[in-house]
Motif scaffolding. Structure first.
Motif, PDB file in Angstrom:
ATOM      1  N   GLY A 351      -1.250  23.892  -8.387  1.00 18.03           N
ATOM      2  CA  GLY A 351       0.133  23.546  -8.673  1.00 18.03           C
ATOM      3  C   GLY A 351       0.198  22.336  -9.585  1.00 18.03           C
ATOM      4  N   GLN A 352       1.387  22.093 -10.110  1.00 14.77           N
ATOM      5  CA  GLN A 352       1.598  20.978 -11.025  1.00 14.77           C
ATOM      6  C   GLN A 352       1.990  19.722 -10.245  1.00 14.77           C
ATOM      7  N   GLY A 353       1.519  18.593 -10.747  1.00 11.35           N
ATOM      8  CA  GLY A 353       1.905  17.319 -10.154  1.00 11.35           C
ATOM      9  C   GLY A 353       1.190  16.966  -8.875  1.00 11.35           C
ATOM     10  N   LEU A 354       0.122  17.678  -8.511  1.00  6.12           N
ATOM     11  CA  LEU A 354      -0.620  17.365  -7.291  1.00  6.12           C
ATOM     12  C   LEU A 354      -1.604  16.222  -7.556  1.00  6.12           C
ATOM     13  N   ARG A 355      -1.754  15.368  -6.580  1.00  9.87           N
ATOM     14  CA  ARG A 355      -2.612  14.191  -6.744  1.00  9.87           C
ATOM     15  C   ARG A 355      -3.293  13.869  -5.412  1.00  9.87           C
ATOM     16  N   LEU A 356      -4.618  13.850  -5.425  1.00  9.75           N
ATOM     17  CA  LEU A 356      -5.390  13.469  -4.244  1.00  9.75           C
ATOM     18  C   LEU A 356      -5.586  11.961  -4.226  1.00  9.75           C
ATOM     19  N   GLU A 357      -5.321  11.343  -3.075  1.00 10.99           N
ATOM     20  CA  GLU A 357      -5.483   9.904  -2.920  1.00 10.99           C
ATOM     21  C   GLU A 357      -6.195   9.607  -1.613  1.00 10.99           C
ATOM     22  N   LEU A 358      -6.573   8.351  -1.440  1.00  6.38           N
ATOM     23  CA  LEU A 358      -7.257   7.909  -0.231  1.00  6.38           C
ATOM     24  C   LEU A 358      -6.219   7.433   0.778  1.00  6.38           C
ATOM     25  N   ASP A 359      -6.420   7.759   2.037  1.00  5.13           N
ATOM     26  CA  ASP A 359      -5.574   7.241   3.103  1.00  5.13           C
ATOM     27  C   ASP A 359      -6.323   6.096   3.778  1.00  5.13           C
ATOM     28  N   LEU A 360      -6.248   4.917   3.155  1.00  5.11           N
ATOM     29  CA  LEU A 360      -7.002   3.764   3.652  1.00  5.11           C
ATOM     30  C   LEU A 360      -6.430   3.213   4.950  1.00  5.11           C
ATOM     31  N   ASP A 361      -5.203   3.587   5.297  1.00  2.00           N
ATOM     32  CA  ASP A 361      -4.622   3.108   6.546  1.00  2.00           C
ATOM     33  C   ASP A 361      -5.341   3.668   7.765  1.00  2.00           C
ATOM     34  N   LEU A 362      -6.071   4.754   7.588  1.00  2.00           N
ATOM     35  CA  LEU A 362      -6.785   5.373   8.701  1.00  2.00           C
ATOM     36  C   LEU A 362      -8.264   4.993   8.738  1.00  2.00           C
ATOM     37  N   VAL A 363      -8.677   4.045   7.913  1.00  7.45           N
ATOM     38  CA  VAL A 363     -10.069   3.586   7.899  1.00  7.45           C
ATOM     39  C   VAL A 363     -10.216   2.404   8.853  1.00  7.45           C
ATOM     40  N   PRO A 364     -10.953   2.523   9.953  1.00  4.93           N
ATOM     41  CA  PRO A 364     -11.061   1.427  10.922  1.00  4.93           C
ATOM     42  C   PRO A 364     -11.652   0.151  10.338  1.00  4.93           C
ATOM     43  N   ALA A 365     -12.578   0.268   9.387  1.00  6.95           N
ATOM     44  CA  ALA A 365     -13.225  -0.925   8.831  1.00  6.95           C
ATOM     45  C   ALA A 365     -12.252  -1.807   8.065  1.00  6.95           C
ATOM     46  N   LEU A 366     -11.127  -1.254   7.599  1.00  4.00           N
ATOM     47  CA  LEU A 366     -10.148  -2.009   6.826  1.00  4.00           C
ATOM     48  C   LEU A 366      -8.947  -2.421   7.665  1.00  4.00           C
ATOM     49  N   ALA A 367      -9.029  -2.248   8.994  1.00  3.13           N
ATOM     50  CA  ALA A 367      -7.893  -2.546   9.868  1.00  3.13           C
ATOM     51  C   ALA A 367      -7.521  -4.024   9.822  1.00  3.13           C
ATOM     52  N   ALA A 368      -8.518  -4.911   9.849  1.00  2.00           N
ATOM     53  CA  ALA A 368      -8.222  -6.344   9.845  1.00  2.00           C
ATOM     54  C   ALA A 368      -7.542  -6.765   8.554  1.00  2.00           C
ATOM     55  N   GLU A 369      -7.994  -6.216   7.433  1.00  2.00           N
ATOM     56  CA  GLU A 369      -7.365  -6.525   6.146  1.00  2.00           C
ATOM     57  C   GLU A 369      -5.929  -6.017   6.108  1.00  2.00           C
TER      58      GLU A 369
END
Length: 400
Positions: A351-369
């Motif tokens: 499809g048009q306009g689709l974009r894959l991105e990272l969901d960093l909110d679900l990464v435990p190592a980045l929780a403190a940040e």
């Protein structure tokens, strides 16, 4: 596998010499230097400029530090969840997400991505094959880099790929379906292949492996440095008889060689004297040399030595800080590069306009940040509730 077995001749040589090089139609857009790159290969496959089998065997299979670095990076990168966006809308159920979650009957999404990221770390090149039925992509497979060869076209860019296994070769043409995704690390002196961290750390890997082999040999030799038994016989004799030599050799092998005889005192008789001919582990500063090589390997991969248990040069206050640097400086850039490549490769097919991105909110190592950012935004009284939600990557509510 999608395969094309025939390739049209490029005719670059005849076109280059039958008309001026700059005489191109004004509507044609192509790199002015691309043809020069293609001329050197004349459409033939470009082989990888190194022995990948040896690099993988000695660098990954036989070196614990490089093995752990590759595993840490591949497993961590494969664990990052994807977010699929269509404009500003987040799609939670889509065929592209289903394909990435279950790319083929034999592998899960994590298995495929681990192999893909691992190939990139070991070889500097990673390949994915898209198996299509008509225009629909049904399956994805990670292909071994040592079996793949780039076939450059007349413009210098790859026009296809050759995959060889068990004496058989399959040709993948790059146009129009683009069945192969080639992601590579930057290489300053190669037009078609990437430079792997393992290749950059090859000397450190050799030193580390040699240190381990030397240590093993030393233990096999009763943990003693090499030396010589000097015979000073009575009456000035300097040579043993054949029987004396064979007896001495046999007694040394049976009673003093091997780790089981470590520490047993050596009994010298009949004018024999021991002279050391090598340096011991302390003289060689053995442990520090091995640790220095291990730190250099970790540096090439972007893994803080503290995470690998390597002593020395620990510039981080604690393990948590080192882990955060590992994710921010190594894992996040790697996965962003992969998501961009997958978006350009697979996005238009779904499809048009689709974009894959990272969901960093679900990464435990980045929780403190993430908690630190939320606390700062929460205390920003000059922002409205909607602006605060946008600042942390959330869509504003209608009430805002």
């Amino acid at each position: 596998m999608n395969a094309v077995t025939q390739q049209k001749p490029s005719g670059l040589w005849s076109r280059f010499f039958t008309r001026p090089f700059l005489a191109r139609p004004s509507a044609t857009k192509a790199s002015a230097t691309g043809a020069l790159i293609a001329l050197s290969s004349l459409g033939r496959p470009v082989w990888t400029p190194r022995d990948y089998d040896r690099l993988a065997r000695e660098g990954y299979e036989q070196n614990a530090v490089a093995f752990r670095c590759v595993r840490m990076i591949a497993e961590a990168a494969a664990s990052v969840p994807w977010v699929l966006r269509e404009g500003d809308k987040v799609l939670s159920d889509h065929p592209l997400l289903s394909l990435l979650a279950r790319p083929n009957p034999a592998e899960s999404g994590a298995d495929l991505l681990e192999a893909w990221y691992g190939h990139l770390q070991v070889a500097g090149n990673a390949y994915l094959e898209a198996v299509s039925v008509g225009e629909e992509v049904r399956e994805l497979y990670a292909l071994r880099p040592d079996r793949m060869k780039v076939v450059p076209g007349t413009r210098g860019w790859p026009e296809g790929y050759e995959y060889e296994v068990n004496g058989r070769t399959v040709m993948f043409r790059d146009e129009p379906s683009k069945p192969i995704l080639h992601v590579k690390a930057f290489h300053p002196t190669d037009d078609h292949y990437g430079l792997s961290p393992l290749e950059a750390a090859a000397k450190a890997v050799d030193i580390h492996n040699a240190a381990g082999a030397w240590n093993k040999s030393l233990l096999d030799n009763a943990a003693r440095p090499s030396g010589a038994l000097v015979y000073k016989g009575v009456g000035g004799d300097t040579a043993l008889t054949d029987d004396q030599f064979e007896r001495l050799k046999r007694e040394l092998e049976e009673n003093y060689a091997g780790s089981a005889n470590a520490g047993r005192p050596l009994l010298l008789e009949g004018g024999l004297d021991w002279q050391q001919m090598g340096l011991g582990p302390r003289d060689l500063d053995f442990n520090e040399a091995k640790n220095a090589a291990a730190r250099e390997i970790a540096l090439a991969f972007g893994v803080p030595p503290m995470l690998l248990g390597i002593p020395g040069d620990n510039t981080f206050a604690n393990y948590k800080e080192a882990n955060l640097v590992f994710w921010r400086q190594t894992i996040v850039p790697l996965v962003r590069k992969a998501s961009t490549a997958l978006t350009h490769w697979l996005g238009p097919r779904f499809g048009q306009g689709l974009r894959l991105e990272l969901d960093l909110d679900l990464v435990p190592a980045l929780a403190a940040e993430r908690e630190t950012v939320w606390a700062r935004v929460k205390d920003a009284d000059f922002l409205s509730a909607g602006e605060k939600r946008q600042a942390v990557g959330l869509s504003p509510r209608e009430s805002d």
